[in-house]
Write a protein that holds these residues in place. Structure first.
Motif, PDB file in Angstrom:
ATOM      1  N   ASP A  93       0.835  -1.206   0.000  1.00  0.00           N
ATOM      2  CA  ASP A  93       0.000   0.000   0.000  1.00  0.00           C
ATOM      3  C   ASP A  93       0.873   1.261   0.000  1.00  0.00           C
ATOM      4  O   ASP A  93       2.020   1.207   0.445  1.00  0.00           O
ATOM      5  CB  ASP A  93      -0.850  -0.021   1.282  1.00  0.00           C
ATOM      6  CG  ASP A  93      -2.139   0.750   1.138  1.00  0.00           C
ATOM      7  OD1 ASP A  93      -2.334   1.449   0.127  1.00  0.00           O
ATOM      8  OD2 ASP A  93      -2.971   0.639   2.060  1.00  0.00           O
ATOM      9  N   ASP A  94       0.332   2.371  -0.468  1.00  0.00           N
ATOM     10  CA  ASP A  94       1.028   3.659  -0.430  1.00  0.00           C
ATOM     11  C   ASP A  94       2.421   3.542  -1.051  1.00  0.00           C
ATOM     12  O   ASP A  94       3.388   4.143  -0.572  1.00  0.00           O
ATOM     13  CB  ASP A  94       1.174   4.182   1.014  1.00  0.00           C
ATOM     14  CG  ASP A  94      -0.161   4.243   1.743  1.00  0.00           C
ATOM     15  OD1 ASP A  94      -1.204   4.325   1.076  1.00  0.00           O
ATOM     16  OD2 ASP A  94      -0.163   4.213   2.986  1.00  0.00           O
ATOM     17  N   PHE A  95       2.542   2.732  -2.109  1.00  0.00           N
ATOM     18  CA  PHE A  95       3.852   2.422  -2.669  1.00  0.00           C
ATOM     19  C   PHE A  95       4.577   3.681  -3.123  1.00  0.00           C
ATOM     20  O   PHE A  95       4.007   4.538  -3.789  1.00  0.00           O
ATOM     21  CB  PHE A  95       3.742   1.444  -3.839  1.00  0.00           C
ATOM     22  CG  PHE A  95       5.078   1.034  -4.381  1.00  0.00           C
ATOM     23  CD1 PHE A  95       5.913   0.213  -3.634  1.00  0.00           C
ATOM     24  CD2 PHE A  95       5.515   1.488  -5.613  1.00  0.00           C
ATOM     25  CE1 PHE A  95       7.163  -0.156  -4.115  1.00  0.00           C
ATOM     26  CE2 PHE A  95       6.767   1.124  -6.104  1.00  0.00           C
ATOM     27  CZ  PHE A  95       7.591   0.298  -5.351  1.00  0.00           C
ATOM     28  N   GLY A  96       5.857   3.757  -2.741  1.00  0.00           N
ATOM     29  CA  GLY A  96       6.690   4.881  -3.142  1.00  0.00           C
ATOM     30  C   GLY A  96       6.865   5.915  -2.056  1.00  0.00           C
ATOM     31  O   GLY A  96       7.713   6.791  -2.172  1.00  0.00           O
ATOM     32  N   THR A  97       6.080   5.833  -0.974  1.00  0.00           N
ATOM     33  CA  THR A  97       6.170   6.860   0.067  1.00  0.00           C
ATOM     34  C   THR A  97       7.177   6.487   1.156  1.00  0.00           C
ATOM     35  O   THR A  97       7.529   7.319   1.975  1.00  0.00           O
ATOM     36  CB  THR A  97       4.810   7.114   0.748  1.00  0.00           C
ATOM     37  OG1 THR A  97       4.340   5.876   1.281  1.00  0.00           O
ATOM     38  CG2 THR A  97       3.807   7.650  -0.249  1.00  0.00           C
ATOM     39  N   GLY A  98       7.632   5.236   1.179  1.00  0.00           N
ATOM     40  CA  GLY A  98       8.579   4.811   2.214  1.00  0.00           C
ATOM     41  C   GLY A  98      10.004   5.137   1.801  1.00  0.00           C
ATOM     42  O   GLY A  98      10.225   5.844   0.826  1.00  0.00           O
ATOM     43  N   HIS A  99      10.943   4.605   2.536  1.00  0.00           N
ATOM     44  CA  HIS A  99      12.335   4.955   2.274  1.00  0.00           C
ATOM     45  C   HIS A  99      13.067   3.987   1.378  1.00  0.00           C
ATOM     46  O   HIS A  99      14.062   4.322   0.776  1.00  0.00           O
ATOM     47  CB  HIS A  99      13.100   5.125   3.591  1.00  0.00           C
ATOM     48  CG  HIS A  99      12.650   6.326   4.338  1.00  0.00           C
ATOM     49  ND1 HIS A  99      12.799   7.600   3.847  1.00  0.00           N
ATOM     50  CD2 HIS A  99      12.004   6.447   5.516  1.00  0.00           C
ATOM     51  CE1 HIS A  99      12.287   8.449   4.702  1.00  0.00           C
ATOM     52  NE2 HIS A  99      11.797   7.787   5.710  1.00  0.00           N
ATOM     53  N   SER A 100      12.595   2.737   1.293  1.00  0.00           N
ATOM     54  CA  SER A 100      13.342   1.784   0.477  1.00  0.00           C
ATOM     55  C   SER A 100      12.414   0.865  -0.298  1.00  0.00           C
ATOM     56  O   SER A 100      12.609  -0.334  -0.348  1.00  0.00           O
ATOM     57  CB  SER A 100      14.302   0.979   1.334  1.00  0.00           C
ATOM     58  OG  SER A 100      13.933   1.056   2.668  1.00  0.00           O
TER      59      SER A 100
ATOM     60  N   SER B  54       0.011  10.530  -3.913  1.00  0.00           N
ATOM     61  CA  SER B  54       0.909  11.678  -4.122  1.00  0.00           C
ATOM     62  C   SER B  54       1.555  11.656  -5.508  1.00  0.00           C
ATOM     63  O   SER B  54       1.907  12.699  -6.046  1.00  0.00           O
ATOM     64  CB  SER B  54       1.975  11.717  -3.031  1.00  0.00           C
ATOM     65  OG  SER B  54       2.703  10.515  -3.008  1.00  0.00           O
ATOM     66  N   PHE B  55       1.699  10.445  -6.104  1.00  0.00           N
ATOM     67  CA  PHE B  55       2.283  10.351  -7.455  1.00  0.00           C
ATOM     68  C   PHE B  55       1.234  10.534  -8.540  1.00  0.00           C
ATOM     69  O   PHE B  55       1.557  10.666  -9.713  1.00  0.00           O
ATOM     70  CB  PHE B  55       2.979   8.996  -7.644  1.00  0.00           C
ATOM     71  CG  PHE B  55       4.083   8.764  -6.660  1.00  0.00           C
ATOM     72  CD1 PHE B  55       5.273   9.462  -6.773  1.00  0.00           C
ATOM     73  CD2 PHE B  55       3.920   7.867  -5.616  1.00  0.00           C
ATOM     74  CE1 PHE B  55       6.293   9.266  -5.853  1.00  0.00           C
ATOM     75  CE2 PHE B  55       4.931   7.667  -4.690  1.00  0.00           C
ATOM     76  CZ  PHE B  55       6.122   8.370  -4.806  1.00  0.00           C
ATOM     77  N   ILE B  56      -0.034  10.493  -8.129  1.00  0.00           N
ATOM     78  CA  ILE B  56      -1.141  10.543  -9.082  1.00  0.00           C
ATOM     79  C   ILE B  56      -1.715  11.959  -9.147  1.00  0.00           C
ATOM     80  O   ILE B  56      -2.215  12.403 -10.176  1.00  0.00           O
ATOM     81  CB  ILE B  56      -2.250   9.536  -8.654  1.00  0.00           C
ATOM     82  CG1 ILE B  56      -1.665   8.135  -8.392  1.00  0.00           C
ATOM     83  CG2 ILE B  56      -3.395   9.489  -9.659  1.00  0.00           C
ATOM     84  CD1 ILE B  56      -0.915   7.514  -9.543  1.00  0.00           C
ATOM     85  N   ASP B  57      -1.611  12.681  -8.010  1.00  0.00           N
ATOM     86  CA  ASP B  57      -2.233  14.001  -7.849  1.00  0.00           C
ATOM     87  C   ASP B  57      -1.893  15.004  -8.952  1.00  0.00           C
ATOM     88  O   ASP B  57      -2.771  15.650  -9.487  1.00  0.00           O
ATOM     89  CB  ASP B  57      -1.823  14.625  -6.510  1.00  0.00           C
ATOM     90  CG  ASP B  57      -2.684  14.113  -5.370  1.00  0.00           C
ATOM     91  OD1 ASP B  57      -3.748  13.523  -5.655  1.00  0.00           O
ATOM     92  OD2 ASP B  57      -2.289  14.296  -4.204  1.00  0.00           O
ATOM     93  N   ASP B  58      -0.601  15.143  -9.262  1.00  0.00           N
ATOM     94  CA  ASP B  58      -0.193  16.221 -10.173  1.00  0.00           C
ATOM     95  C   ASP B  58       0.085  15.741 -11.579  1.00  0.00           C
ATOM     96  O   ASP B  58       0.985  16.233 -12.242  1.00  0.00           O
ATOM     97  CB  ASP B  58       1.055  16.932  -9.629  1.00  0.00           C
ATOM     98  CG  ASP B  58       0.885  17.316  -8.181  1.00  0.00           C
ATOM     99  OD1 ASP B  58      -0.227  17.734  -7.830  1.00  0.00           O
ATOM    100  OD2 ASP B  58       1.846  17.174  -7.418  1.00  0.00           O
TER     101      ASP B  58
END
Ligand code: C2E
Ligand code: CA
Ligand code: CA
Ligand code: CA
Length: 279
Positions: free
Chosen positions: A179-186, A204-208
């Motif tokens: 879930d929320d892929f890409g928001t973590g550190h690794s 957050s990657f889809i918004d803009d």
């Protein structure tokens, strides 16, 4: 009188006490709420692009203490985690979602929606989780591949046992989504070692996605990574037709968001399945 450091320390302590007390009350309320049946699951469609037909649904919990306004999971899930109640609440969520998934499987067979179930960090660290899932599947006569367990990166990194739990879930035959892929550190490191089946690309990657090269490059790379690894990619938080069009052009096959539907009660999902598609 002079305002001293000791005064400030006392105020700080009483503010902490107030927070602690609020949490303690919330935790007690949660336990009572579970006994009284004050929780319900809503389901948000995950649609196929570009048709908009419902491929899956994500179970999202709501709490409505008697006649009071609905309380958001963002507020009470952390308290349930902290107090340990998440284990019992999580068992209720898994059981209820499997019951609804089994009803859909009976009604529509393999054309019925797959059901995604969120589990929190503490649940993923519970060695009984795979057994709990297996029990729910057999109790409801549900095929394992009808459900997907949604986990977060933070949860997997919380401890070594979490990774083993993920493997056991996969051995049962259930899907596992990051879930929320890409928001973590690794995120990328995790993909080499954690046997997930789906990447949920964070909102957050889809918004803009408004045509800027950078955002498109990132969104497109994430879908390429998923495809290369043989994983499904789901774009989260899609709010406009324009985003849906761009995502489809960037190779996304699945999307979820208010543009298609808000989270809704199970019977409303049936209404959507009987009516053809979401736009
Ligand atoms: P999540 O798993 O990332 O779930 C997606 C959240 O985004 C949901 O909020 C959903 O209503 C919201 N959302 C979906 N599409 C859109 C959109 O287009 N725009 C915007 N602004 N938001 C959108 P919700 O239902 O309030 O849940 C919040 C979080 O609470 C979830 O985030 C998840 O971390 C947690 N949660 C919810 N249900 C459960 C559950 O049954 N178990 C556990 N452990 N956690 C849950
Ligand atoms: Ca989720
Ligand atoms: Ca998410
Ligand atoms: Ca989230």
């Amino acid at each position: 009188a002079k305002y001293t450091g000791a005064d400030r320390a006392r105020e700080h302590t009483s503010a902490l006490d107030a927070t602690a007390q609020h949490h303690a009350e919330l935790a007690a309320g949660l336990r009572r709420g579970l006994e009284r049946g004050e929780f319900k699951l809503l389901y948000q469609p995950i649609v196929e692009l570009p048709s908009g037909s419902v491929a899956a649904v994500e179970a999202l919990i709501r709490w409505q203490p008697n006649d009071q306004p609905v309380i958001s999971p963002a507020e009470f899930i952390p308290v349930a985690e902290h107090s340990g109640l998440i284990i019992d609440l999580g068992a209720w969520i898994i059981d209820t979602a499997c019951a609804d998934a089994a009803a859909w499987q009976l009604r529509y067979g393999t054309a019925g929606p797959l059901v995604s179930i969120n589990v929190s960090a503490r649940q993923l660290l519970d060695p009984d989780l795979p057994g709990m899932v297996a029990d729910a599947l057999s109790r409801h006569g549900l095929t394992p591949d009808r459900i997907t367990i949604e986990i977060t990166e933070t949860a997997v990194f919380a401890g070594g046992a979490a990774m083993e739990t993920v493997r056991e879930l996969r051995e049962l035959g259930v899907g596992v989504a990051l879930d929320d892929f890409g928001t973590g550190h690794s995120s990328l490191t995790l993909l080499r070692t954690c046997p997930v089946t789906t990447l949920k690309v964070d909102k957050s990657f889809i918004d803009d996605l408004n045509g800027t090269a950078e955002q498109e490059a990132i969104a497109s790379s994430l879908s390429t990574i998923a495809a290369t690894l043989g994983l499904r990619a789901v774009a989260e938080g899609v709010e406009t037709q324009d985003q849906a069009d761009r995502l489809h052009a960037l190779g996304y096959r699945y999307a979820q968001g208010f543009h298609f539907s808000r989270p809704i009660p199970a019977p409303d999902i049936d209404a959507l399945l009987n009516a053809p598609v979401l736009t």
